[in-house]
Scaffold this motif. Structure first.
Motif, PDB file in Angstrom:
ATOM      1  N   ALA A 229       0.832  -1.209   0.000  1.00  0.00           N
ATOM      2  CA  ALA A 229       0.000   0.000   0.000  1.00  0.00           C
ATOM      3  C   ALA A 229       0.862   1.252   0.000  1.00  0.00           C
ATOM      4  CB  ALA A 229      -0.934  -0.009   1.210  1.00  0.00           C
ATOM      5  N   HIS A 230       1.952   1.241   0.769  1.00  0.00           N
ATOM      6  CA  HIS A 230       2.873   2.378   0.795  1.00  0.00           C
ATOM      7  C   HIS A 230       3.442   2.656  -0.597  1.00  0.00           C
ATOM      8  CE1 HIS A 230       2.741   3.210   4.978  1.00  0.00           C
ATOM      9  NE2 HIS A 230       3.508   2.213   5.403  1.00  0.00           N
ATOM     10  N   VAL A 232       2.225   1.982  -3.589  1.00  0.00           N
ATOM     11  CA  VAL A 232       1.283   2.377  -4.652  1.00  0.00           C
ATOM     12  C   VAL A 232       0.447   3.584  -4.267  1.00  0.00           C
ATOM     13  CG1 VAL A 232       1.170  -0.005  -5.490  1.00  0.00           C
ATOM     14  CG2 VAL A 232      -0.583   0.823  -3.900  1.00  0.00           C
ATOM     15  N   GLU A 233       0.681   4.128  -3.089  1.00  0.00           N
ATOM     16  CA  GLU A 233      -0.167   5.216  -2.604  1.00  0.00           C
ATOM     17  C   GLU A 233      -0.182   6.416  -3.547  1.00  0.00           C
ATOM     18  OE1 GLU A 233      -0.323   7.981   1.348  1.00  0.00           O
ATOM     19  OE2 GLU A 233       0.003   5.839   1.674  1.00  0.00           O
ATOM     20  N   ARG A 239      -6.427   1.870  -4.606  1.00  0.00           N
ATOM     21  CA  ARG A 239      -5.944   0.531  -4.274  1.00  0.00           C
ATOM     22  C   ARG A 239      -5.232   0.536  -2.931  1.00  0.00           C
ATOM     23  NH1 ARG A 239      -0.943  -2.579  -6.986  1.00  0.00           N
ATOM     24  NH2 ARG A 239      -1.171  -4.587  -5.951  1.00  0.00           N
ATOM     25  N   SER A 240      -4.430   1.571  -2.688  1.00  0.00           N
ATOM     26  CA  SER A 240      -3.688   1.631  -1.433  1.00  0.00           C
ATOM     27  C   SER A 240      -4.642   1.717  -0.245  1.00  0.00           C
ATOM     28  CB  SER A 240      -2.711   2.812  -1.424  1.00  0.00           C
ATOM     29  OG  SER A 240      -3.393   4.042  -1.321  1.00  0.00           O
ATOM     30  N   TYR A 244      -4.924  -0.726   2.926  1.00  0.00           N
ATOM     31  CA  TYR A 244      -4.845  -0.242   4.304  1.00  0.00           C
ATOM     32  C   TYR A 244      -6.072  -0.708   5.103  1.00  0.00           C
ATOM     33  CZ  TYR A 244      -0.949   2.973   3.298  1.00  0.00           C
ATOM     34  OH  TYR A 244       0.272   3.519   2.962  1.00  0.00           O
TER      35      TYR A 244
END
Length: 273
Positions: A229-230, A232-233, A239-240, A244
């Motif tokens: 997630a980090h 692609v944030e 998505r991120s 999360y």
């Protein structure tokens, strides 16, 4: 709850009723029939049936849970390691009895000494966290190793974690990578991915590291969800956030914190990994 998929001794009395019971377990409507068949096998002295029948009763009310424990105790008295392990499990979690980690440790050790891989890992966990026994990483590593060598995935992963932390054993990322690769659990794949991304114990390989991390995400491991997630944030915020949320739902404090920073409602945790 640990159960049997077949009898240990092909000449075991009650084996036919036990095997019929296993076949009946194929669908939920067959559980009452399985219960009857396992009961017949128990009457013939089949310890595997005592264990499996106990597992069925463990899903019921307090009276059923007491029946389950008595069946596990009966199997344990016949020197059955799975029965011993399940008695420990009942006491560790407080199923139908007061929670008692000390008593759980005693039963886990009985099963562990008879070679039960799950009990060996359970005992290792108690030593690692000092639950029911004095905290002792050396003993935790010893039991994790025995569990790992017996092929139990969680024992393999837990041993790998101690090897990268240097707790109870000399720090050895190479050996840790070996056990993580053997385990292949989502949690193990996360730690193996980190080793590849850091070049510790294995050659640095970002492609392999992120491939493994994505495999861990596919398995739902919360730390992997947060890690991806980090990354692609900035490019895929929707998505991120989904990742999360998934991690927060599993109890990840890091995911909850990031959602709060983003001004997004934090879901209620359903369980931790």
């Amino acid at each position: 709850m640990e159960t049997y998929k077949d009898v240990k001794d092909p000449e075991q009395k009650g084996r036919e009723h036990f095997r019929e019971g296993l076949r009946a377990m194929g669908n939920e409507s067959g559980i009452p029939r399985a219960k009857d068949l396992f009961t017949l096998a128990v009457e013939e002295g089949c310890t595997e049936a005592m264990v499996n029948l106990g597992a069925i009763y463990s899903q019921g009310d307090q009276t059923d849970k007491e029946t389950a424990l008595s069946l596990f105790m009966r199997a344990a008295a016949a020197e059955d390691a799975v029965g011993m392990r399940n008695v420990g499990y009942f006491h560790a979690l407080g199923i139908g009895v007061p929670r008692d980690k000390k008593l759980a440790a005693e039963w886990y050790e009985k099963a562990a000494l008879k070679g039960n891989a799950r009990a060996q890992c359970n005992l290792g966990v108690l030593y690692a966290f000092g639950n029911g026994v004095p905290q002792n990483y050396e003993k935790a590593a010893y039991w994790y190793k025995r569990s790992a060598e017996n092929g139990y995935s969680r024992g393999q992963t837990n041993l790998g974690v101690l090897l990268i932390q240097g707790k109870g054993v000399e720090m050895n990322p190479l050996a840790a990578a070996y056990w993580f690769a053997r385990s292949q659990s989502p949690r193990a794949l996360y730690y193996l991915a980190r080793l590849y991304l850091q070049g510790e114990g294995v050659p640095y390989d970002a492609d392999e590291g992120w491939r493994l991390m994505r495999s861990s995400v596919a398995g739902g491991y919360s730390k992997a969800l947060v890690a991806v997630a980090h990354t692609v944030e900035g490019t895929d915020p929707e998505r991120s956030v989904d990742m999360y949320r998934a991690a927060a739902g599993k109890g990840s404090e890091e995911a909850k914190k990031r959602l709060a920073e983003l001004g997004i409602a934090v879901p209620t945790a359903k369980g931790k990994q």
